[in-house]
Every structure is written in structure tokens, then in C-alpha cells.
Design a protein around this motif. Structure first.
Motif, PDB file in Angstrom:
ATOM      1  N   ALA A   1       0.819  -1.220   0.000  1.00  0.00           N
ATOM      2  CA  ALA A   1       0.000   0.000   0.000  1.00  0.00           C
ATOM      3  C   ALA A   1       0.849   1.265   0.000  1.00  0.00           C
ATOM      4  O   ALA A   1       0.547   2.229  -0.703  1.00  0.00           O
ATOM      5  N   GLY A   2       1.930   1.270   0.788  1.00  0.00           N
ATOM      6  CA  GLY A   2       2.799   2.437   0.811  1.00  0.00           C
ATOM      7  C   GLY A   2       3.799   2.421  -0.323  1.00  0.00           C
ATOM      8  O   GLY A   2       3.855   3.317  -1.164  1.00  0.00           O
TER       9      GLY A   2
ATOM     10  N   SER B   1      12.696   7.580   7.074  1.00  0.00           N
ATOM     11  CA  SER B   1      11.355   7.726   6.519  1.00  0.00           C
ATOM     12  C   SER B   1      10.307   7.082   7.425  1.00  0.00           C
ATOM     13  O   SER B   1      10.630   6.258   8.281  1.00  0.00           O
ATOM     14  N   PHE B   2       9.047   7.476   7.227  1.00  0.00           N
ATOM     15  CA  PHE B   2       7.935   7.029   8.054  1.00  0.00           C
ATOM     16  C   PHE B   2       6.890   6.326   7.193  1.00  0.00           C
ATOM     17  O   PHE B   2       6.492   6.847   6.148  1.00  0.00           O
ATOM     18  N   PHE B   3       6.442   5.166   7.661  1.00  0.00           N
ATOM     19  CA  PHE B   3       5.348   4.422   7.049  1.00  0.00           C
ATOM     20  C   PHE B   3       4.272   4.273   8.125  1.00  0.00           C
ATOM     21  O   PHE B   3       4.462   3.521   9.084  1.00  0.00           O
ATOM     22  N   GLU B   4       3.156   4.991   7.971  1.00  0.00           N
ATOM     23  CA  GLU B   4       2.157   5.069   9.035  1.00  0.00           C
ATOM     24  C   GLU B   4       0.751   4.854   8.492  1.00  0.00           C
ATOM     25  O   GLU B   4       0.333   5.540   7.542  1.00  0.00           O
TER      26      GLU B   4
ATOM     27  N   GLY C   1       2.949  -1.516   4.760  1.00  0.00           N
ATOM     28  CA  GLY C   1       3.804  -0.350   4.592  1.00  0.00           C
ATOM     29  C   GLY C   1       4.678  -0.439   3.361  1.00  0.00           C
ATOM     30  O   GLY C   1       4.695   0.448   2.514  1.00  0.00           O
ATOM     31  N   PHE C   2       5.428  -1.554   3.267  1.00  0.00           N
ATOM     32  CA  PHE C   2       6.433  -1.704   2.213  1.00  0.00           C
ATOM     33  C   PHE C   2       6.498  -3.170   1.800  1.00  0.00           C
ATOM     34  O   PHE C   2       6.702  -4.053   2.627  1.00  0.00           O
TER      35      PHE C   2
END
Length: 339
Positions: A203-204, A218-221, A231-232
């Protein structure tokens, strides 16, 4: 000496009127002279639609020409072949620009439509700096989508509430074929991936068949995938390096709520994962590895990182399966991670 580089520039934030053309606003073909450079600065592109104008895309650059976009706004457009399409080599540089509330639907009689609502790049290179991508939707393959692009850099960008409505890659999708992939790399630094969604994987961020992916600071939220890698997601990437990153509140309805990395059984590529100084907190997965899922790798190392409050059916914090070497050093895996 070398011939001077040809340049075309457009200044001031003005509106361009949609026209009945394959590239509604601008088309540049560098076939005769690939040294040509086009700069678009302080422009606004708004309310372009395929239904009313017939435009498939707004900007189309081909065959090695250089395109630089600075301080532009793309808002409330709906075209099936991406707002900006760069194909056939050459660099695309996008800085200090906003892509907001754009759509890219699949059109039944138009091949390869519905992919990459904001930007699509084939071959060449892509540099994104200080941009915002928010509330864009596409059929699949990210609001930014690249294929066989040699070098992709993402610095200080925000991807928020973007959606793939029928496929993978909600925000950023970077892919290559098995022949070109060993020459392709992705570098992400100081960027935010927030509340992006995909009905498939990643999704990210979604990455497939690359030489290397590095993510720093970096931020995955709050990203959510209906399959793997909320996230990844990384598939058959030779080296994945994650340093100083936060994965928080991401979810996957299968495996790897925060981060998912898997090698390919039939591939000759030996995949390796290295995570350092990162936080995995409150991620969820319906199956395994809510924080981090690693499968079929040569090695996986986690150093000075923390796994807290992650929830999965199995291995809430960190799942490693068919990994030749696993090294976890000076890291916290809290009892708050659930099953």
C-alpha cells in the motif's frame, strides 16, 4: 566543444486549456535530438478529464528528452494514462510540486491505462524532491509508477491517502523485468507514506526485481494492503537496506503489516535484508510477521531496532522463514508483540 543544450521553459502559474490531443497539454519527442530539455515552472493543471477533452495524459515526453517540473500543481484531473508520462529514456526531475485528488481509471479500449495516476516513467531516471502526493486514485500500480527505470530517488516527499482500487502499489510502485532489474535502484530519504491503500500488495511502497532499495529516515504510518506488505512490499530485490525508519500502525490482510520481503524460488538472485535503528510499532497482519516478514532470503539482519505492540496470527514482531542466515543484534522485541 559540445553543442549547447536546447531548452524550452514555461513560467508563471497559469491555467492551460485542455485540447483534443493524445497529450492534452504538451508532447515532446526527443528522437531527433535527445539533448532537448523542457522546464515547466509555476504552472497549475486542473480539471482535465478524458471524458470531456479526450486527453489521455497531460504531459508526454519521449525518446531521451529531459523534463523538469518545478513548483507546479496538478489537481482534480482524470486521465487514463497518467498526468505526466516520460518514456524511452532520459531524466525526469520533479520538485516542490503538489499532486492532489487526481484519478486514473482503466479504459477498456486503451492498453496500459489505469496505471500511475500522477507520474509514469519507463526507462531513464526519476528524481522526486520536496513533493506532495495526496488523495490520488488509480486502478493499480501507484500514484507514481516506474518500469525499468535505472535510478529512482525520492527525497523529502509525502505520499498521503493515495489508493490502488484494483491492484498493488497504493503510493509508489517501482518495478523492472528480470533482464533490466540488476541495473535498477531506488533510494528513499526523509519521506512520509501515510494512510495509503491497495487491494493487493504494497500500500505504501511496492518494489519488484530491483538491484537495491535503500530507505533512510522515513515514516510508514497507517498504510493498509489487502494482501501482503501494508507499509512496504519488496519482491526479489537483491539488497534492501532500511535505516532510521518508523513503521507504525500499518496493516496487511495476509503477511507483513509493516515490511514484507520475499525472494523468488526460481530466481538466481540472492536477496538480503538489513534493518538498522528502526521502529516497528502497532502493525497488524492476519497471518504472519506483523512488524517484519522475511522469506526465502540469503540473509536478514536487524540491528538496534525495536518491535513493540505488533499483532499477527503468528510471529507478531518478526517472522523469518527459509532465511539462510538471521542476525538480530542489540534490538528490543517486546512481549507486547502478540502471537
Amino acid at each position: 566543444g559540445a553543442a549547447p543544450r536546447q531548452q524550452a521553459a514555461v513560467d508563471e502559474r497559469v491555467g492551460l486549456i485542455p485540447c483534443l490531443a493524445e497529450a492534452g497539454g504538451l508532447k515532446v519527442n526527443g528522437w531527433a535530438d535527445p539533448t532537448i530539455k523542457v522546464t515547466l515552472e509555476r504552472l497549475r493543471f486542473r480539471d482535465w478529464t478524458h471524458a470531456t477533452s479526450g486527453a489521455r495524459r497531460i504531459i508526454y515526453v519521449q525518446s531521451g528528452a529531459t523534463l523538469e517540473i518545478k513548483d507546479c500543481i496538478f489537481e482534480n484531473n482524470d486521465v487514463p494514462m497518467s498526468l505526466v508520462q516520460h518514456a524511452g529514456g532520459g531524466p525526469l526531475i520533479v520538485s516542490s510540486s503538489i499532486f492532489r485528488s487526481n484519478a486514473c481509471a482503466e479504459v477498456s479500449d486503451l492498453a496500459n491505462s489505469g496505471k500511475g495516476s500522477s507520474i509514469r516513467v519507463t526507462d531513464g531516471s526519476l528524481a522526486l524532491r520536496d513533493n506532495i502526493f495526496e488523495e490520488n486514485t488509480q486502478h493499480k500500480l501507484g500514484t507514481v509508477y516506474t518500469w525499468n527505470t535505472r535510478n529512482i530517488s525520492v527525497d523529502n516527499c509525502t505520499f498521503s491517502s493515495n489508493a490502488a482500487t484494483d491492484g498493488r502499489g497504493g503510493a509508489l510502485d517501482v518495478e523492472a523485468d528480470s533482464d533490466t532489474g540488476p541495473a535498477c535502484s531506488l533510494h528513499v530519504r526523509d519521506s512520509h507514506f501515510r494512510a495509503n491503500t491497495a487491494t493487493d500488495d504494497g500500500a505504501g511502497l511496492y518494489a519488484l526485481r530491483l538491484k537495491r532499495v535503500s530507505i533512510e529516515g522515513s515514516f510508514f504510518e497507517g498504510n493498509a494492503a489487502e494482501e501482503d506488505g501494508g507499509g512496504f512490499f519488496a519482491g526479489t530485490v537483491e539488497a534492501v537496506d532500511v535505516e532510521g525508519c518508523t513503521f507504525e500502525g500499518n496493516g496487511a490482510l495476509d503477511k507483513g503489516g509493516g515490511l514484507y520481503l520475499q525472494g523468488e524460488a526460481a530466481s538466481d538472485v540472492d536477496c538480503a535484508l538489513h534493518v538498522r535503528d528502526s521502529l516497528f510499532r502497532d502493525n497488524t497482519a492476519a497471518d504472519e510477521g506483523a512488524g517484519l516478514y522475511a522469506f526465502r532470503l540469503m540473509s536478514a539482519s536487524v540491528e538496534s531496532s525495536s518491535f513493540q505492540g505488533n499483532t499477527a496470527e503468528e510471529a507478531g514482531g518478526f517472522f523469518a522463514g527459509r532465511v539462510d542466515a538471521v542476525d538480530v543484534e542489540v534490538s528490543l522485541i517486546s512481549r507486547a508483540n502478540k502471537k
